[in-house]
Design a protein around this motif. Structure first.
Motif, PDB file in Angstrom:
ATOM      1  N   PHE A  67       0.852  -1.199  -0.111  1.00 50.00           N
ATOM      2  CA  PHE A  67       0.112  -0.014   0.152  1.00 50.00           C
ATOM      3  C   PHE A  67       0.931   1.501  -0.060  1.00 50.00           C
ATOM      4  CE2 PHE A  67      -2.564   3.479   1.485  1.00 50.00           C
ATOM      5  CZ  PHE A  67      -3.959   2.879   1.007  1.00 50.00           C
ATOM      6  N   LEU A 126       3.927   1.490  -0.934  1.00 50.98           N
ATOM      7  CA  LEU A 126       4.657   1.808  -2.300  1.00 50.98           C
ATOM      8  C   LEU A 126       3.633   2.233  -3.127  1.00 50.98           C
ATOM      9  CD1 LEU A 126       6.835  -1.557  -2.669  1.00 50.98           C
ATOM     10  CD2 LEU A 126       7.578   0.787  -2.614  1.00 50.98           C
ATOM     11  N   ILE A 127       2.493   1.801  -3.357  1.00 58.40           N
ATOM     12  CA  ILE A 127       1.549   2.291  -4.649  1.00 58.40           C
ATOM     13  C   ILE A 127       0.967   3.543  -4.114  1.00 58.40           C
ATOM     14  CG2 ILE A 127      -0.533   1.882  -5.612  1.00 58.40           C
ATOM     15  CD1 ILE A 127       0.227  -1.380  -5.084  1.00 58.40           C
ATOM     16  N   TYR A 128       0.675   3.726  -2.979  1.00 61.20           N
ATOM     17  CA  TYR A 128       0.130   5.073  -2.379  1.00 61.20           C
ATOM     18  C   TYR A 128       1.258   6.069  -1.695  1.00 61.20           C
ATOM     19  CZ  TYR A 128      -4.152   2.594  -4.284  1.00 61.20           C
ATOM     20  OH  TYR A 128      -4.824   1.719  -4.986  1.00 61.20           O
ATOM     21  N   ASP A 129       0.820   5.918  -0.324  1.00 62.60           N
ATOM     22  CA  ASP A 129       1.901   6.763   0.505  1.00 62.60           C
ATOM     23  C   ASP A 129       1.800   6.043   1.886  1.00 62.60           C
ATOM     24  OD1 ASP A 129      -0.407   7.905   1.574  1.00 62.60           O
ATOM     25  OD2 ASP A 129      -0.329   9.522   0.378  1.00 62.60           O
TER      26      ASP A 129
END
Lengths: 381, 290
Positions: free
Chosen positions: B207, B209-212
């Motif tokens: 999560f 890595l993909i968002y913050d």
């Protein structure tokens, strides 16, 4: 006999009123109170705002205080919860007996307005300058800043001039913040020349925007208004990057902080923003940060962002009004002097003015663009 | 058609994160009969630990992942040993309340130890965009889909072939009888908490890595919980699959109906499914609901 009694009563009443108005003042000190979110995600603005207040107070104290009295600020954390805002305001007024309030928290401060209005305490409410804070104007509540509606209107008109005939998309939050942004957008639509192909709302707290941005791209969006607060705007921009789609993107001042550009990475290059405080690369803000190094802690210097500037300016106005009252410092005098504020310069934003029945300074806004390399925003042409 | 493919692929990617978190919910329920309402918070804490390691030793992605997973293992052990084991034998309601308290404590801990600002988890990989035909996905999204599949395979093998997995199934079926057969329920609970914490940690890292990484990350637990209900509270694999179903359903509703419907789609799907199968798509019929 009757007239003597009336005089005694009148004097007594005057004395009682005067005593109430003078709360928070001793021979050596004046107490100020501030409510803001210092915990939870909104602390991003609350902590920074508090730094600005500390700066204004520290500078005033260094210059001798107000009529020889030093200023001290009592800070209450409301976590951006309206019930806690009311509780904190009551504590500051009734228990701590502060002389004035330098912050009423964010949009949740509206809930505390009846308490503040009833007390009559001089109050600055400048974290989130939303319309209900100053419309209708309340005698003792002053707001430094600009409305979200006007900011959005100016940003949209600017982008409409830059991108004539473009297809527009807008995505906003489903709360009072989103309502204000949509109102500004609708206002700009009335001026014509804007073709909206995508309009959506998202639920506060949403983290994945893949379908929303896919939909915006599918509609052919060429200019996109990202109506998120901070992380939401970042997620929207990064979704466009993932889709290799490059519309002109506009965002709003709650997100105009360096961390946003850092999170966006290269995708944040050239993003449009609107704000009424000076940009990070301006001489005024650089000087502000330099002064901060001597006045607040290292951690607080790192926390400085646009909210620190908003707070600094707002608190400076209040202190200046108190100074003008000097030895006769009362609530009534402070409110009267705040009302007389005309073209007050703080260097970190345009001149600040209030007036009879005018409790909102309505600062001029400027359009800026993000510079991903330096993590700053620069004023556009 | 490309639009549909994009929506589905993005839905699978976010659904894979929901699926992983949902598997953690189901694993604990299967072994202990409890719903752990701190699952999202555990994912958040591990993501913050990963971010801290990444900032301390930049340029070592495997060290970040390895360190974070060790931390997840320890977190699971500590929670089970210090907080959950003393609650053994107490009413289920009281124990569930303890997990809610744990969730609040973990949320506060994040703000005490770290800060309220969002941060990017930069480990040098995962943020680059890969194009399959006309569809763009981040490499971390591809990785999380693969990880969900791998985790499902591992869990299937664990329950099917391993001694502890079979013991866990026995405890889930009848704890008293399992104990009479010499199975240590406390040990099984510890394994479940460690496994659940590891899966939550993996989800948290992806999560981030993909968002913050932010104090809002725990919301992923709230989004994943419907997947556990949909799949069946005691079905670990079913919960993983249901996460993907919910992710795709959300994206299709947001893409074809209205963006504002996206957040309620998961709950609408749950209502529809539970009306037909009250024990979930893959759950056991006898499940007692909390």
């Amino acid at each position: 006999m009757v007239s003597r009694l009336a005089i005694i009563l009148a004097v007594g009443l005057f004395a009682a009123t005067a005593a109430k108005a003078d709360q928070g003042i001793t021979d050596t000190e004046i107490l100020l109170g501030e409510v803001e979110p210092l915990t939870g995600p909104p602390a991003l603005l609350g902590v920074a705002y508090n730094v600005g207040t500390k700066m204004a107070v520290a500078e005033a104290n260094a210059a001798g205080g107000v009529a020889g009295r030093k200023l001290r600020v009592i800070v209450e954390d409301d976590g951006y919860v309206a019930a806690r805002t009311i509780q904190s305001v009551k504590k500051l007024i009734d228990v701590d007996k502060v002389f004035a309030l330098t912050s009423l928290s964010g949009s949740n401060g509206v809930a505390a307005l009846p308490v503040v209005e009833k007390a009559g305490i001089p109050t600055m409410a400048s974290i989130a300058p939303i319309t209900p804070l100053y419309q209708p104007p309340r005698k003792n509540v002053f707001v430094v800043g600009q409305s979200y509606e006007e900011g959005m209107y100016q940003l949209v008109r600017y982008l409409a001039r830059k991108h004539p005939g473009a297809k527009w998309g807008i995505l906003t939050q489903n709360d009072d913040y989103g309502v204000a942004l949509r109102a500004g957008f609708s206002h700009a639509l009335k001026d014509g020349g804007i073709n909206v192909v995508f309009e959506g709302e998202y639920k506060k707290g949403q983290q994945d925007f893949s379908s929303d941005i896919l939909r915006a791209r599918q509609a052919g969006t060429e200019v996109f208004m990202a109506g998120g607060v901070l992380a939401e705007t970042v997620a929207m921009v990064r979704e466009f990057e993932k889709l290799n789609s490059k519309p002109a993107i506009g965002m709003f001042w709650p997100g105009r902080v360096p961390v946003t550009l850092k999170l966006m990475g290269p995708a944040g290059e050239g993003i449009y923003a609107v704000d009424y405080v000076e940009t990070d690369d301006s001489a005024a803000v650089k000087a502000f940060v330099e002064r901060a190094k001597a006045l607040v802690s290292e951690g607080e210097v790192k926390a400085i962002n646009r909210y620190s500037l908003a707070s600094y300016a707002s608190t400076k106005v209040l202190i200046e009004a108190m100074r003008r009252c000097a030895k006769t410092l009362t609530w009534a005098c402070t409110i009267a002097e705040l009302e007389k504020t005309k073209g007050f310069e703080t260097a970190v934003m345009g001149p600040i003015s209030f007036g009879p029945g005018v409790r909102f300074s309505s600062q001029a806004v400027r359009i800026m663009r993000g510079d991903a390399a330096s993590l700053t925003y620069k004023v556009t042409d | 058609m490309q639009y549909l493919v994009d929506l589905v692929v993005s839905g699978i990617a976010v659904g894979a994160i929901y699926g992983l978190v949902a598997m953690g919910f189901a694993l604990i329920y299967k072994a202990t009969g409890l719903v752990n309402f701190a699952q999202g918070e555990m994912a958040m804490v591990i993501a913050y630990i990963a971010w801290t390691i990444a900032g301390t030793v930049p340029g070592h992605p495997w060290l970040v992942v390895g360190g974070a997973l060790v931390a997840a293992l320890l977190l699971g052990l500590v929670i089970e040993r210090l907080i959950m084991r003393p609650m053994l034998g107490e009413p289920v309601f009281a124990t569930v309340m303890v997990t809610i308290a744990l969730a609040v404590i973990l949320r506060s801990l994040v703000l005490l130890v770290w800060d309220p600002y969002p941060h990017a988890l930069d480990i040098g990989v995962g943020r680059d965009v890969i194009h399959f035909g006309g569809t763009g996905v981040r490499s971390a999204q591809v990785a999380v889909m693969a990880t969900l599949l791998a985790t499902c395979a591992v869990m299937w093998a664990f329950f099917r072939f391993s001694r502890i997995g079979k013991a866990m199934r026995a405890v889930a079926a009848d704890e008293r009888t399992a104990q009479l057969m010499g199975i240590s329920a406390a040990r099984i609970h510890a394994v479940a908490w460690v496994g659940s914490s590891l899966i939550a940690g993996i989800a948290g890292i992806f999560f981030a890595l993909i968002y913050d990484v932010s104090p809002n990350l725990y919301h992923v637990g709230l989004k994943a919980f419907p997947a556990t209900i949909l799949g069946g509270l005691d079905s670990v694999l079913g919960s993983g699959l249901s996460g993907v179903v919910l992710g795709v359903a959300e994206n299709l509703a947001g893409g074809y109906l209205a963006p504002s419907l996206k957040e309620i789609t998961g709950f609408a799907v749950i209502i529809a499914v539970l009306m037909v199968r009250p024990f979930g798509l893959f759950g056991e019929r006898e499940i007692e609901r909390v």
